[in-house]
Design an enzyme around this catalytic site. Structure first.
Site, PDB file in Angstrom:
ATOM      1  N   ASP A 153       0.868  -1.159   0.000  1.00 49.94           N
ATOM      2  CA  ASP A 153       0.000   0.000   0.000  1.00 49.94           C
ATOM      3  C   ASP A 153       0.924   1.233   0.000  1.00 49.94           C
ATOM      4  O   ASP A 153       2.118   1.111   0.304  1.00 49.94           O
ATOM      5  CB  ASP A 153      -0.847  -0.080   1.280  1.00 49.94           C
ATOM      6  CG  ASP A 153      -1.450   1.239   1.651  1.00 49.94           C
ATOM      7  OD1 ASP A 153      -2.182   1.788   0.829  1.00 49.94           O
ATOM      8  OD2 ASP A 153      -1.177   1.721   2.764  1.00 49.94           O
ATOM      9  N   ASP A 155       0.145   5.225   1.127  1.00 47.61           N
ATOM     10  CA  ASP A 155       0.057   6.099   2.310  1.00 47.61           C
ATOM     11  C   ASP A 155       0.068   5.288   3.599  1.00 47.61           C
ATOM     12  O   ASP A 155      -0.662   4.313   3.722  1.00 47.61           O
ATOM     13  CB  ASP A 155      -1.253   6.905   2.282  1.00 47.61           C
ATOM     14  CG  ASP A 155      -1.294   7.918   1.154  1.00 47.61           C
ATOM     15  OD1 ASP A 155      -0.945   7.541   0.024  1.00 47.61           O
ATOM     16  OD2 ASP A 155      -1.681   9.074   1.399  1.00 47.61           O
TER      17      ASP A 155
HETATM   18  P1  IMP Z   1      -3.280   4.329  -0.078  1.00 51.95           P
HETATM   19  O1  IMP Z   1      -3.039   4.344   1.406  1.00 51.95           O
HETATM   20  O2  IMP Z   1      -2.007   4.216  -0.849  1.00 51.95           O
HETATM   21  O3  IMP Z   1      -4.274   3.267  -0.487  1.00 51.95           O
HETATM   22  O4  IMP Z   1      -3.861   5.762  -0.529  1.00 51.95           O
HETATM   23  C1  IMP Z   1      -5.044   6.288  -0.007  1.00 51.95           C
HETATM   24  C2  IMP Z   1      -5.098   7.776  -0.191  1.00 51.95           C
HETATM   25  O5  IMP Z   1      -4.948   8.139  -1.551  1.00 51.95           O
HETATM   26  C3  IMP Z   1      -6.432   8.335   0.189  1.00 51.95           C
HETATM   27  O6  IMP Z   1      -6.540   8.571   1.566  1.00 51.95           O
HETATM   28  C4  IMP Z   1      -6.507   9.634  -0.604  1.00 51.95           C
HETATM   29  O7  IMP Z   1      -5.949  10.688   0.147  1.00 51.95           O
HETATM   30  C5  IMP Z   1      -5.598   9.417  -1.797  1.00 51.95           C
HETATM   31  N1  IMP Z   1      -6.321   9.355  -3.088  1.00 51.95           N
HETATM   32  C6  IMP Z   1      -6.040  10.101  -4.143  1.00 51.95           C
HETATM   33  N2  IMP Z   1      -6.823   9.771  -5.183  1.00 51.95           N
HETATM   34  C7  IMP Z   1      -7.627   8.791  -4.786  1.00 51.95           C
HETATM   35  C8  IMP Z   1      -8.650   8.018  -5.450  1.00 51.95           C
HETATM   36  O8  IMP Z   1      -8.963   8.184  -6.629  1.00 51.95           O
HETATM   37  N3  IMP Z   1      -9.249   7.073  -4.686  1.00 51.95           N
HETATM   38  C9  IMP Z   1      -8.900   6.850  -3.406  1.00 51.95           C
HETATM   39  N4  IMP Z   1      -7.958   7.533  -2.766  1.00 51.95           N
HETATM   40  C10 IMP Z   1      -7.315   8.511  -3.437  1.00 51.95           C
HETATM   41 MG    MG Z   2      -2.635   3.223   3.439  1.00 51.52          MG
END
Ligand code: IMP
Ligand code: MG
Length: 420
Positions: A153, A155
């Protein structure tokens, strides 16, 4: 009834992991029986090491028993009757396991680092057990032969929430090491962009490090990005200015995904958008709605911070509305709380991981590990769905991801030495 429903389900169950809670309950017994808090003020009491040895033996025995109950569940899975296992009766929410879990050995390993058995006042906690489960998964994967694919993942797992993967991030050499050992890498993130440039902005530290590394060309191509959970696919490409090449959907979509029709996608996103707008109004949120090709979400207006309860409420409302809609039955989606935003994506990370497995030539779930931070439950957590596609590790911050990769490297070395 409504109040009870809210207290028992909406406010509690979705914020607990039942397997971890169950193991925690089992370990509470030896803690009560064998920890000696009075020894702190009674110097003639039992020496701390002796008490810790006894507690460790008891904890480890329980972990061995849990390991066997999981093996029994896996046998039931193989017979096509997972619902009949003892574990399913004890922990009804438990799903399928892709590998056995070396829980006994993992407990001893984590006990050396976290001194769980030495504690007299604080019983084995949620985090202790989460980390033991991660180690057990890593041990089983390493012992079971090469770890062919690791998906991450973005973030909170590779970098802090909302930040970018910068060149000084300590996870970079660890990912390169995995690649050197032959593992393929997928970054399966909810962040959904159609252009390579946007992913380059977020991942430049890693992409540049791969490009300048001494990895052979074919190994460099073993990194891909799956954005929007399961919607936008990019392969590493050192010749392109953004180090990533967009892969058109026709080239990688799984056959089930061909059934995701554009008209359904629009209908589901319209419904989600209306629900999000309602919640913004009802909760007087200072929020903006963002509509994308394959997602809709709400983000805070400048500098606003939403409280956790509002974010969770927003997710639970939109999720329920979509679940009971016709289109929500036809099309997989994922509504989740992103920390300070809420998004609804078409598809989910199980599809994202399955697509990575396919693109890299058909890798099995038992040879794949997904590392993520959002496993709290189906409601409001997007890594949770990856459990349907492969083994998983649940980390709480980017530092834990680094520790997990160090553990995998160390375990791998021990394993290589033994099998040499
Ligand atoms: P992950 O933790 O890598 O899955 O990223 C999640 C974060 O990506 C979300 O909290 C959003 O801030 C950001 N984000 C940006 N664009 C999108 C989208 O199209 N769908 C969902 N999350 C997005
Ligand atoms: Mg995440």
């Amino acid at each position: 009834m409504t109040t009870r429903y809210r207290v028992e389900y909406a406010l509690k169950t979705h914020r607990r992991d039942q397997l971890i809670e169950w193991i925690k309950g089992l370990l509470a017994v030896p803690f009560v029986l064998h920890s000696h808090p009075t020894a702190v003020f009674e110097p003639d009491g039992e020496p701390v090491d002796k008490q810790a040895n006894i507690a460790q033996r008891r904890y480890a025995e329980i972990m061995r028993d849990v390991e066997e109950i999981i093996n029994d569940h896996i046998n039931h899975q193989k017979m096509g009757k997972p619902d009949r296992s003892k574990l399913k009766l004890l922990v009804p929410s438990v799903a399928n396991f892709y590998t056995a879990l070396a829980l006994h050995d993992a407990f001893i390993w984590q006990d050396k680092r976290r001194h769980i058995s030495h504690r007299r006042f604080v019983p084995p906690s949620f985090n202790d057990i989460r980390l033991v489960l991660n180690t057990a998964q890593a041990m089983s994967l390493v012992r079971g032969g090469p770890l062919e694919l690791v998906t991450f993942d973005g973030d909170v797992t590779l970098y802090e929430d909302g930040m970018n993967l910068k060149p000084e991030n300590p996870v970079i050499p660890k990912i390169l090491q995995l690649m050197r050992r032959g593992s393929k890498i997928g970054i399966v993130t909810a962040a959904g962009y159609t252009e390579a440039e946007r992913y380059y902005e977020r991942l430049a530290g890693l992409l540049d490090a791969i490009q300048t590394s001494d990895l052979p060309l074919e190994s460099k191509q073993n990194l891909m990005v799956m954005g929007g959970e399961s919607n936008f696919c990019f392969m590493f490409d050192g010749d392109s200015p953004d180090m990533l090449r967009f892969v058109p959907r026709e080239e990688w979509l799984l056959k089930e995904m061909l059934q995701w029709h554009e008209s359904d996608i629009k209908e589901l996103l319209d419904l989600a958008e209306a629900s999000l707008n309602d919640t913004i109004r009802n909760f007087r949120m200072e929020a903006l709605v963002v509509r994308k090709e394959r997602a809709v979400g709400i983000i805070p207006k400048d500098g606003q911070k939403f409280c956790r309860e509002t974010l969770e409420e927003t997710v639970l409302i939109v999720q329920k509305i979509l679940e009971i809609s016709d289109v929500g039955q036809r099309l997989p989606f994922c509504a989740f709380n992103g920390g300070n935003d809420v998004f609804v994506d078409i598809g989910d990370k199980s599809w994202g991981v399955l697509a990575c497995q396919r693109i890299f030539g058909g890798i099995d779930g038992s040879k794949t590990l997904h590392v993520g931070d959002q496993f709290l439950s189906a409601n409001g957590a997007n890594d949770f769905k990856a459990r349907l596609a492969c083994t998983t590790a649940w980390i709480a911050n980017p530092q834990e991801t680094c520790q997990l990769l160090d553990e995998i490297a160390e375990l791998d070395e021990v394993h290589q030495r033994k099998t040499r």
